[in-house]
Design a protein around this motif. Structure first.
Motif, mmCIF file in Angstrom:
data_model
loop_
_atom_site.group_PDB
_atom_site.id
_atom_site.type_symbol
_atom_site.label_atom_id
_atom_site.label_comp_id
_atom_site.label_asym_id
_atom_site.label_seq_id
_atom_site.Cartn_x
_atom_site.Cartn_y
_atom_site.Cartn_z
ATOM 1 N N THR B 180 23.657 70.166 -14.996
ATOM 2 C CA THR B 180 23.714 71.502 -14.142
ATOM 3 C C THR B 180 22.485 71.572 -13.129
ATOM 4 O O THR B 180 22.777 72.030 -12.134
ATOM 5 C CB THR B 180 23.819 72.623 -14.955
ATOM 6 O OG1 THR B 180 22.736 72.597 -15.768
ATOM 7 C CG2 THR B 180 25.277 72.775 -15.723
ATOM 8 N N LEU B 183 23.422 69.311 -10.295
ATOM 9 C CA LEU B 183 24.428 69.993 -9.465
ATOM 10 C C LEU B 183 23.968 71.097 -8.714
ATOM 11 O O LEU B 183 24.097 71.361 -7.359
ATOM 12 C CB LEU B 183 25.596 70.330 -10.316
ATOM 13 C CG LEU B 183 26.533 69.300 -10.649
ATOM 14 C CD1 LEU B 183 27.332 69.693 -11.594
ATOM 15 C CD2 LEU B 183 26.952 68.317 -9.874
ATOM 16 N N TRP B 263 29.760 65.602 -18.148
ATOM 17 C CA TRP B 263 30.043 64.411 -17.103
ATOM 18 C C TRP B 263 31.435 64.399 -17.032
ATOM 19 O O TRP B 263 31.996 63.835 -15.748
ATOM 20 C CB TRP B 263 29.158 63.409 -17.590
ATOM 21 C CG TRP B 263 27.574 63.417 -17.808
ATOM 22 C CD1 TRP B 263 26.755 63.708 -18.416
ATOM 23 C CD2 TRP B 263 26.884 63.293 -16.280
ATOM 24 N NE1 TRP B 263 25.483 63.917 -18.093
ATOM 25 C CE2 TRP B 263 25.576 63.581 -16.789
ATOM 26 C CE3 TRP B 263 27.165 62.953 -14.966
ATOM 27 C CZ2 TRP B 263 24.471 63.530 -15.642
ATOM 28 C CZ3 TRP B 263 26.083 62.772 -14.109
ATOM 29 C CH2 TRP B 263 24.746 63.278 -14.477
ATOM 30 N N ARG B 266 32.983 66.793 -14.587
ATOM 31 C CA ARG B 266 32.321 66.434 -13.423
ATOM 32 C C ARG B 266 33.025 65.185 -12.609
ATOM 33 O O ARG B 266 33.428 65.351 -11.458
ATOM 34 C CB ARG B 266 30.581 66.256 -13.343
ATOM 35 C CG ARG B 266 30.184 65.834 -12.093
ATOM 36 C CD ARG B 266 30.102 67.044 -11.031
ATOM 37 N NE ARG B 266 29.485 66.228 -9.755
ATOM 38 C CZ ARG B 266 29.654 66.961 -8.586
ATOM 39 N NH1 ARG B 266 30.649 68.033 -8.390
ATOM 40 N NH2 ARG B 266 29.143 66.692 -7.624
ATOM 41 N N GLN B 269 36.194 66.580 -11.320
ATOM 42 C CA GLN B 269 36.314 67.419 -10.498
ATOM 43 C C GLN B 269 35.709 66.452 -9.051
ATOM 44 O O GLN B 269 36.497 66.518 -7.794
ATOM 45 C CB GLN B 269 35.102 68.288 -10.651
ATOM 46 C CG GLN B 269 34.971 69.085 -9.359
ATOM 47 C CD GLN B 269 33.610 70.303 -9.411
ATOM 48 O OE1 GLN B 269 32.449 69.629 -9.599
ATOM 49 N NE2 GLN B 269 33.787 71.353 -9.597
ATOM 50 N N ASN B 380 22.827 60.605 -10.527
ATOM 51 C CA ASN B 380 24.200 61.503 -10.163
ATOM 52 C C ASN B 380 24.653 60.679 -8.952
ATOM 53 O O ASN B 380 25.883 60.906 -8.728
ATOM 54 C CB ASN B 380 23.624 62.613 -9.408
ATOM 55 C CG ASN B 380 24.597 64.049 -10.064
ATOM 56 O OD1 ASN B 380 25.192 63.911 -10.862
ATOM 57 N ND2 ASN B 380 24.283 65.026 -9.238
ATOM 58 N N THR B 410 39.485 72.857 -13.128
ATOM 59 C CA THR B 410 38.152 72.614 -13.523
ATOM 60 C C THR B 410 37.875 73.492 -14.839
ATOM 61 O O THR B 410 38.105 74.392 -14.885
ATOM 62 C CB THR B 410 37.184 72.681 -12.465
ATOM 63 O OG1 THR B 410 37.122 71.915 -11.432
ATOM 64 C CG2 THR B 410 35.592 72.306 -13.264
#
Lengths: 337, 423
Positions: B180, B183, B263, B266, B269, B380, B410
């Motif tokens: 987080t 991101l 993860w 993510r 997404q 990332n 999501t």
């Protein structure tokens, strides 16, 4: 041995860029979400509203005299029934005046002032901030470092500097050679001399709304005098609108916008370059420029009982006889000519 | 011949990296040192347009009350707004929650969908048909709109040329874990520098599908949302732009969102974003070039933006390419200065160009210590490269076979009943 040392050095070099980050992950100095003020609402009179609330809450019925109170920091607040300050006086405390305030010439108010009556500020005074529940009258050459606000009207004489913000619920009347950043009033006016007595012909018709046309014409660079357009105009070039024209929609130019005399525009004006609004012209909507805005003599923006804005990023220049119903703001220089 | 192709590809790869480096660097310098264009949030206008707020919801019982409570507290004239929470085939308590709000507040008008096509574009199209506002503002259900944000977005449409306006998204759950936090860095760079610089430079800011608005009638006239494309927001950006409308970015219209905390979520997404964005790339590459409404610089930036989810694929294949060349003993394609150019382009400018943006964005936001996490973005970056590449190939198959992608929402992480935002 050399191989092991080389491997350890390699590991160290790989680890090195992450060391500070690992420290931050452990210490969590900056892990909070970026701050958003969830209660923020745009209010041009925010400074004054906030100051009034804070001071009234802190005073909490205290009597006249000096009091040490907690405002945004610990301050000495002087409560007085009314005040008349002589020429050249220097006032070091926050002032809370229950009735009227009047000051002589060259008085320096080093802290904020709250006047529950009317305020009459003498020539050449220096103030930080002034909130007033009545009317404010500033004499020539008065300078504000932060803001002023009145529940009534504000009358400003020549060569005053209005600081960051001058706002009021009534009429904000500016004399020539005053400077400003933000103004808010109904209207903000520069009507002096013979013009002052002339009424705005649409002053009583506050129900006239901005007209938004369904159709749009693009890439016009010039409109002849007496043109009538029942559409919005969007253009990539400088647009010149001839005298006495009427535009029944919005106007947007990616360059300059030059509006002649006695033009009526029923929508909003937007330009990437400068906007010049000619003599006696009228815009019912908002005026916004990434450059400078000049309102020439007699120009009127908006109508009574509605709030519109004049926002020029680099500067705003108001000639004599201009009226703006609502908000005026610039990041550059604002001046009454 | 194969070696020659591999070497040529390596040059293409370096060229792409250099182009994107220059782009990112220009954006960063623009934000740091150049004049910033004013957005429209300073405008005060008592005649704002009527708005319809659409909130697509599929199984959103954890978050539904938060966003509806905040919208009820909004400072927008309640006579000029309608809130349409769209229950899109929910199987949890979403229906009951939004019906309860509908009974309590006349401007909240729940819409229940239990037949027809699922997914956000379909839900938005159905809501658009019944909405009455001149402007449509969309929020995802996990968003937390502040009191004044509706005015900040709606006022942008005073400009007659603005077709869509986009606000700034700020992650609210940064404290949860390293993902987080990373991101959060990505979002900060993407909005505070990238989007704002594109607005400053009169390029093509992107409408992001949430914390943003568009003109209802005009979008309906352009056909509404395309049900075949997952990235309905990007598609709308391009459709409006090539038809003469501007998309603008309002940096001060800030809103909290919840970012994925695992993860795996993510991965799904970013793969979906890549798939959708690349579908748009295939559909709009040539229409963008042919549009008569866009300037050269808008088209140039528009192409860069369209290709942004192709770049990780080029990077991934470029890495494989370089490894193959290395083990074949063919890596020394240049000597001397050209070799340095290659190393420079690859290591500094290519891989790390977006990191300049992120660091600058943190400075602009006054969040200094989080800059220390920048090196972690490499993880990332590698993660994104893999899943974006997967999304790209899915989009290729979608386009070639006319396959239709299914919509996957999501997952939310908020505890039901929590207030959701920083108090």
């Amino acid at each position: 041995m050399m191989l092991i040392l080389a491997f350890m050095l390699l590991c160290l070099l790989f680890f090195l860029p992450f060391a500070a980050g690992i420290r931050e992950l452990k210490r969590k100095q900056d892990d909070a979400p970026l701050f958003i003020n969830m209660d923020y609402c745009k209010n041009p009179r925010y400074f004054a509203v906030s100051f009034r609330n804070l001071l009234i809450k802190s005073i909490n019925g205290r009597s006249e005299g000096l009091h040490a109170l907690q405002l945004s920091k610990r301050e000495t607040v002087q409560i007085a029934n009314s005040a008349k300050h002589t020429d050249g006086a220097v006032l070091e405390n926050v002032l809370y005046i229950i009735n009227d305030l009047s000051s002589g010439e060259d008085v320096v108010f080093e802290k904020e002032v709250y006047v529950r009556g009317n305020a009459h500020i003498g020539a050449g005074n220096h103030l930080q901030a002034l909130a007033c529940d009545g009317d404010i009258h500033l004499l020539r050459g008065t300078r504000f470092f932060r803001w002023l606000d009145a529940e009534g009207g504000i009358q400003v004489d020549e060569e005053c500097d209005l600081g960051v913000s001058a706002t009021c619920a009534g009429k904000l009347d500016l004399a020539p050679r005053c400077s400003f950043i933000r103004l808010y009033g109904f209207p903000v006016s520069t009507c002096r001399g013979s013009i002052a007595g002339k009424e705005d012909c649409l002053a009583g018709t506050g129900d006239i709304a901005v007209f938004e046309s369904e159709s749009t014409e693009r890439n016009i660079s010039k409109l002849d005098p007496y043109s009538i357009k029942h559409c919005s105009i969007i253009t990539n070039t400088t647009l010149t609108i001839g005298d006495h024209s009427i535009i029944g929609g919005h106007v947007k130019s990616h360059k300059k916008l030059i509006i002649g005399a006695s033009v009526t525009i029923l929508g909003n004006l937007f330009a990437e370059g400068d906007i010049e609004i000619g003599l006696q012209s009228r815009v019912l909507g908002t005026v916004f420029s990434q450059g400078c805005i000049t309102l020439k003599q007699g120009a009127i923006i908006g109508t009574r009982d509605r709030i519109k804005s004049v926002i020029g990023k680099k500067g705003i220049f108001l000639d004599n006889g201009v009226r703006v119903y609502g908000y005026v703001a610039t990041e550059g220089k604002g001046a009454a000519l | 011949m194969v070696i020659l192709i591999l070497k040529a590809y390596l040059l293409v790869f370096i060229g792409v990296m250099v182009f994107y480096f220059i782009r990112h660097f220009i954006f960063t310098l623009n934000r740091l040192f150049y004049e910033q264009r004013m957005c429209y949030q300073d405008i005060i206008d008592s005649d704002l347009k009527t708005i319809s707020i659409l909130i697509p919801m599929h199984n959103e019982e954890k978050v539904a009350t938060n966003i509806l409570d905040l919208l009820v507290e909004s400072d927008y004239d309640k006579d000029k707004i309608e809130v349409i929470p769209i229950n899109d085939f929910s199987e949890d308590r979403t229906r009951e929650i939004i019906d309860d709000y509908g009974e309590r507040y006349p401007f909240i008008k729940p819409l229940h969908r239990c037949k027809g096509e699922r997914g956000k574009p379909a839900a938005l199209n159905e809501a658009l048909a019944g909405a009455t506002g001149e402007i449509i503002i969309v929020f995802d259900a996990d968003y937390l709109p502040p009191k004044g944000i509706l005015k900040s977005i709606a006022v942008c449409f005073n400009d007659p040329e603005v077709g869509a306006a986009m606000g700034r998204v700020i992650p609210v759950n940064t404290r949860r874990n390293i993902l987080t936090r990373l991101l959060d860095l990505e979002r900060t760079g993407g909005y505070q520098v990238d989007q704002q610089a594109r607005y400053n430079l009169k390029l093509m800011p992107q409408y992001g599908g949430t914390v943003g608005g568009f003109r209802r009638k005009e979008v309906i006239q352009l056909g509404g949302f395309n049900l075949r494309i997952l990235a309905e927001d990007t598609e709308l950006t391009y459709r409006l732009s090539i038809n003469g409308w501007k998309v603008i970015y309002a940096n001060r219209a800030e809103c909290y969102e919840e970012v994925p905390e695992t993860w795996s979520v993510r991965a799904r997404q970013i793969q979906r974003w890549s798939r959708g964005h690349n579908e748009v790339m295939f559909a709009y590459f040539f229409p963008l070039l042919k549009s008569s409404h866009l300037s050269f610089r808008e088209k140039f930036d528009g192409i860069f933006l369209l290709l942004v989810y192709v770049v990780p694929v080029i990077l991934l294949t470029g890495l494989v390419d370089s490894l193959v060349l290395f083990f074949l003993g063919e890596m020394e394609i240049f000597s001397g200065i050209f070799f340095l150019v290659f190393i420079g382009a690859y290591n500094t400018f290519g891989n790390f160009a977006p990191f300049y943006q992120v660091g600058t964005a943190c400075i602009l936001d006054g969040a200094i210590h989080r800059i220390l996490l920048l090196p972690f973005l490499i993880f990332n970056f590698l993660f994104n490269m893999w899943y974006i590449s997967k999304g790209f190939f899915a989009a290729v198959i979608d386009t070639v076979t006319r396959r239709k992608a299914g919509w996957h929402k999501t997952e939310r992480f908020r505890q039901a009943g929590s207030k959701g935002h920083v108090s």
